[in-house]
Design a protein around this motif. Structure first.
Motif, mmCIF file in Angstrom:
data_model
loop_
_atom_site.group_PDB
_atom_site.id
_atom_site.type_symbol
_atom_site.label_atom_id
_atom_site.label_comp_id
_atom_site.label_asym_id
_atom_site.label_seq_id
_atom_site.Cartn_x
_atom_site.Cartn_y
_atom_site.Cartn_z
ATOM 1 N N ARG A 142 0.138 6.311 -47.771
ATOM 2 C CA ARG A 142 -0.164 5.256 -46.814
ATOM 3 C C ARG A 142 -0.922 4.112 -47.473
ATOM 4 N N GLY A 179 -3.334 10.645 -47.529
ATOM 5 C CA GLY A 179 -3.472 9.209 -47.349
ATOM 6 C C GLY A 179 -3.031 8.359 -48.525
ATOM 7 N N LYS A 222 -9.514 -0.135 -37.135
ATOM 8 C CA LYS A 222 -8.186 -0.744 -37.276
ATOM 9 C C LYS A 222 -8.097 -2.085 -36.553
ATOM 10 N N ILE A 259 -6.960 3.294 -43.242
ATOM 11 C CA ILE A 259 -6.261 4.489 -43.698
ATOM 12 C C ILE A 259 -7.238 5.654 -43.735
ATOM 13 N N ASN A 281 1.551 2.104 -49.573
ATOM 14 C CA ASN A 281 2.389 1.266 -48.719
ATOM 15 C C ASN A 281 1.625 0.079 -48.145
ATOM 16 N N ALA A 282 0.361 0.291 -47.782
ATOM 17 C CA ALA A 282 -0.449 -0.808 -47.248
ATOM 18 C C ALA A 282 -0.688 -1.881 -48.306
#
Length: 100
Positions: A93, A90, A75, A81, A96-97
């Motif tokens: 996520r 995941g 990260k 993720i 959204n990323a």
């Protein structure tokens, strides 16, 4: 076609794709992420200034403590993720990323 020409053609194609891409999603195997990442591609992502998301796939096959160790390390490079296709973990996520 010899091996050197094939490699040159391969990297020309990679460069062409990266020039046209807004975001690069790099999928790494959670069991051995260091062996599945490509440092040349990473350099090219940086060179072209592209957004980069790292996915640690197959998270269901690795102990939680190990995957968290890899997660915290990766990260620092790019949004990362933890993902499992089998456990369907995941996906939201990742969505959204990408939207972010």
């Amino acid at each position: 076609m010899n091996v050197i020409r094939k490699k040159e053609k391969y990297w020309r194609v990679v460069d062409k794709i990266l020039r046209r891409t807004d975001i690069v999603i790099e999928v790494l195997d959670s069991r051995f992420p260091d062996e599945t990442k490509n440092s040349i591609i990473k350099g090219k992502i940086k060179e072209y200034g592209r957004k980069h998301i790292i996915i640690l796939n197959k998270a269901d096959l690795v102990p939680k403590s190990v995957i968290l160790e890899h997660y915290h390390e990766l990260k620092e490079i790019a949004p990362t993720i933890i993902f499992s296709c089998k456990e369907r973990y995941g996906k939201l996520r990742l969505k959204n990323a990408i939207l972010k």
